[in-house]
Design a protein around this motif. Structure first.
Motif, mmCIF file in Angstrom:
data_model
loop_
_atom_site.group_PDB
_atom_site.id
_atom_site.type_symbol
_atom_site.label_atom_id
_atom_site.label_comp_id
_atom_site.label_asym_id
_atom_site.label_seq_id
_atom_site.Cartn_x
_atom_site.Cartn_y
_atom_site.Cartn_z
ATOM 1 N N ALA A 15 0.797 -1.071 0.110
ATOM 2 C CA ALA A 15 0.045 0.119 -0.076
ATOM 3 C C ALA A 15 0.960 1.396 -0.015
ATOM 4 C CB ALA A 15 -0.845 -0.117 1.355
ATOM 5 N N SER A 16 2.018 1.228 0.819
ATOM 6 C CA SER A 16 2.805 2.336 0.847
ATOM 7 C C SER A 16 3.343 2.683 -0.565
ATOM 8 C CB SER A 16 4.027 2.246 1.793
ATOM 9 O OG SER A 16 5.182 3.267 1.839
ATOM 10 N N GLN A 20 2.553 5.893 -2.701
ATOM 11 C CA GLN A 20 3.684 7.058 -3.188
ATOM 12 C C GLN A 20 3.806 6.894 -4.792
ATOM 13 O OE1 GLN A 20 7.684 6.200 -1.650
ATOM 14 N NE2 GLN A 20 6.749 4.521 -0.191
ATOM 15 N N GLY A 21 3.373 5.915 -5.510
ATOM 16 C CA GLY A 21 3.278 6.026 -6.856
ATOM 17 C C GLY A 21 2.373 6.938 -7.461
ATOM 18 N N ILE A 22 1.056 7.025 -6.738
ATOM 19 C CA ILE A 22 0.077 7.904 -6.959
ATOM 20 C C ILE A 22 0.528 9.271 -7.073
ATOM 21 C CG2 ILE A 22 -2.267 8.922 -6.348
ATOM 22 C CD1 ILE A 22 -2.626 5.975 -5.230
ATOM 23 N N HIS A 23 1.239 9.623 -6.066
ATOM 24 C CA HIS A 23 1.803 10.926 -5.954
ATOM 25 C C HIS A 23 2.930 11.311 -6.696
ATOM 26 C CE1 HIS A 23 -1.236 12.368 -2.852
ATOM 27 N NE2 HIS A 23 -1.125 11.086 -2.561
ATOM 28 N N TYR A 24 3.807 10.302 -6.987
ATOM 29 C CA TYR A 24 4.927 10.372 -7.886
ATOM 30 C C TYR A 24 4.665 10.735 -9.156
ATOM 31 C CZ TYR A 24 9.601 8.964 -9.812
ATOM 32 O OH TYR A 24 10.595 9.107 -10.372
ATOM 33 N N ALA A 33 7.843 8.970 -17.794
ATOM 34 C CA ALA A 33 7.154 8.042 -16.905
ATOM 35 C C ALA A 33 7.866 6.772 -16.763
ATOM 36 C CB ALA A 33 5.695 7.989 -17.137
ATOM 37 N N ILE A 34 9.090 6.731 -16.117
ATOM 38 C CA ILE A 34 9.762 5.216 -16.141
ATOM 39 C C ILE A 34 9.162 4.331 -15.174
ATOM 40 C CG2 ILE A 34 11.840 4.184 -15.314
ATOM 41 C CD1 ILE A 34 13.281 6.989 -16.256
ATOM 42 N N GLY A 35 8.879 3.193 -15.418
ATOM 43 C CA GLY A 35 8.497 1.987 -14.663
ATOM 44 C C GLY A 35 6.802 1.767 -14.827
ATOM 45 N N LEU A 36 6.185 2.445 -15.593
ATOM 46 C CA LEU A 36 5.021 2.516 -15.989
ATOM 47 C C LEU A 36 4.584 1.558 -17.114
ATOM 48 C CD1 LEU A 36 3.286 5.802 -15.210
ATOM 49 C CD2 LEU A 36 2.810 3.710 -13.984
ATOM 50 N N GLY A 312 3.563 -1.524 -9.316
ATOM 51 C CA GLY A 312 3.836 -1.364 -10.769
ATOM 52 C C GLY A 312 2.639 -1.875 -11.588
ATOM 53 N N VAL A 313 2.151 -3.048 -10.918
ATOM 54 C CA VAL A 313 1.362 -3.728 -11.641
ATOM 55 C C VAL A 313 -0.168 -3.437 -10.976
ATOM 56 C CG1 VAL A 313 0.232 -6.416 -11.951
ATOM 57 C CG2 VAL A 313 2.545 -5.689 -12.167
ATOM 58 N N ALA A 314 -0.336 -3.348 -9.725
ATOM 59 C CA ALA A 314 -1.644 -2.937 -9.090
ATOM 60 C C ALA A 314 -2.197 -1.685 -9.487
ATOM 61 C CB ALA A 314 -1.304 -2.883 -7.427
ATOM 62 N N ILE A 315 -1.246 -0.692 -10.002
ATOM 63 C CA ILE A 315 -1.937 0.694 -10.484
ATOM 64 C C ILE A 315 -2.642 0.493 -11.988
ATOM 65 C CG2 ILE A 315 0.221 1.562 -11.621
ATOM 66 C CD1 ILE A 315 -0.241 4.019 -9.955
ATOM 67 N N ASP A 316 -2.319 -0.408 -12.634
ATOM 68 C CA ASP A 316 -2.902 -0.681 -13.792
ATOM 69 C C ASP A 316 -4.098 -1.603 -13.713
ATOM 70 O OD1 ASP A 316 -1.020 0.562 -15.073
ATOM 71 O OD2 ASP A 316 -0.502 -0.979 -16.565
ATOM 72 N N ALA A 317 -3.831 -2.915 -12.727
ATOM 73 C CA ALA A 317 -4.998 -3.461 -12.489
ATOM 74 C C ALA A 317 -6.381 -2.862 -11.789
ATOM 75 C CB ALA A 317 -4.609 -4.751 -11.372
ATOM 76 N N ILE A 318 -6.270 -1.734 -10.806
ATOM 77 C CA ILE A 318 -7.092 -1.194 -10.234
ATOM 78 C C ILE A 318 -7.900 -0.278 -11.402
ATOM 79 C CG2 ILE A 318 -7.499 1.104 -8.814
ATOM 80 C CD1 ILE A 318 -5.104 -0.147 -7.086
ATOM 81 N N ARG A 319 -7.058 0.309 -12.265
ATOM 82 C CA ARG A 319 -7.503 1.144 -13.231
ATOM 83 C C ARG A 319 -8.598 0.424 -14.332
ATOM 84 N NH1 ARG A 319 -2.976 4.694 -15.617
ATOM 85 N NH2 ARG A 319 -1.736 2.935 -14.970
#
Length: 381
Positions: A15-16, A20-24, A33-36, A312-319
């Protein structure tokens, strides 16, 4: 502006990294956007995720604003974005259920959970809070082995009218009964058990798939993992590992030309090394035979920071879950589940799952027969 309103179950290292990624990944970083894997999914960028609710059991987190709680002990992941504004969302007490293993009481407080002295809420109270907060997607980050607790939260999602992203190896999306309930309620689910962006399982699958395509007979293989976060400490209790081992093993078995006997394949967490903190080290070995029945072997050592690798995967799965909700799709979202998760309802080779996900994003949704034929063609190739 469109937002994806999320509730987080378990404010740990994963979760941390996600918060952090949401705000980064601010709009200013779009060009670099490295890492997406994807900047835009259905019109939603990473910074469009909004945490509106969060739950935990640790006294150092409960009652704190999420912006503080994500950096509280025992979290130990890399801090790559420390400038997190106050969110006005306090972490609420969660029911403990089976989310805490008694053996963790034997370790220093800096490394383990410290149960909060708070009244545990009931389901009705949680559902009411989720509705008040307007949570659209629930993200499950409970510890491995929390069978009762995960089912409790899946029920909360159904009653609150929220989609569900199950990052843990308790089988909800891949359980036909649960999948049917989400479909009947008109809610999407992505699961189960998240693959890391470039972790041990996706690497092991890629090598296993390569062996098969190059005609190498696989005789034996193992994957041994060590780490120093609370996830690895929790998994020292081997009774909690049944679904985790099944999930990781099946993810590799699914891409082999022939299933291996149980004694020839070993995949799973191996030990807890406190000084590693959130760094995971994976040792992978493949033994096989080449042309002329000549033996060969491959050994690989992978070192990754575990929680950003997951985020890096969760941020795509959620969307993707939110995009499905916007389109009125319900039940298991098959392409993203196959691509992002270790134990989806149906396994596909990763290149097929990637194409299915890209087509999902482009609104070119595969029919089930098309999926099946493409998967057969990919395996035959």
């Amino acid at each position: 502006m469109k937002k994806v309103r999320i509730g987080i179950i378990g404010v740990g290292n994963c979760a941390s990294s996600l918060v952090q990624g949401i705000h980064y990944y601010t709009p200013q970083r779009r060009r670099q956007a490295i890492g997406l894997m994807h900047w835009d999914i259905g019109g939603y960028a990473p910074h469009d995720l909004q945490v509106v609710s969060a739950f935990d059991i640790d006294k150092r987190k409960v009652g704190k604003d999420v912006s503080e709680a994500i950096f509280a002990r025992p979290n130990c992941t890399t801090v790559f974005c420390s400038d997190i504004p106050r969110m006005g969302v306090s972490v609420r007490m969660a029911p403990v259920l089976d989310g805490f293993s008694d053996h963790m009481k034997d370790y220093p407080e800096s490394h383990t959970f410290v149960l909060a002295d708070e009244k545990e809420p009931g389901m009705d109270e949680i559902v009411a809070q989720l509705r008040r907060a307007g949570a659209e997607i629930l993200v499950n980050y409970l510890p491995v082995g929390s069978e009762e607790a995960v089912r409790f939260w899946a029920e909360c999602a159904l009653r609150a009218g929220a989609g569900f992203v199950n990052c843990m190896p308790v089988f909800i999306a891949s359980d036909p009964a649960w999948a049917a309930r989400f479909r009947q309620q008109g809610l999407p689910i992505v699961g189960d058990d998240i693959k890391a962006q470039l972790g041990a399982t996706i690497t092991h699958r890629t090598i296993a798939d390569l062996f098969g395509k190059r005609g190498v007979k696989v005789d034996r293989t193992y994957q041994l993992n060590t780490g120093g976060n609370t996830d690895f400490l929790n998994m020292l209790n081997r009774t909690r590992l049944k679904s985790k081992k099944e999930s990781k093993t099946e993810a590799v078995q699914a891409v082999l030309p022939e299933r291996m006997d149980w004694e020839d394949i070993h995949i799973g967490p191996s030990d807890y090394v406190p000084w590693q903190k959130d760094n995971k080290i994976a040792f992978i070995r493949m033994e096989g035979r080449l042309f002329g029945d000549v033996p060969m072997n491959l050994e690989l050592r992978l070192s990754v920071e575990d929680s950003p690798n997951s985020a890096g995967v969760a941020i795509d799965a959620i969307r993707c879950c939110k995009l499905a909700m916007d389109r009125g799709e319900s039940g298991v979202i098959e392409g993203p589940s196959a691509f992002f998760m270790k134990h989806p309802p149906r396994q596909y080779p990763d290149d097929v799952a990637w194409r299915m996900t890209e087509d999902f994003l482009k609104e070119q949704v595969y029919g089930r027969e098309t999926e099946r034929e493409n998967a057969k063609d990919a395996i035959a190739a």
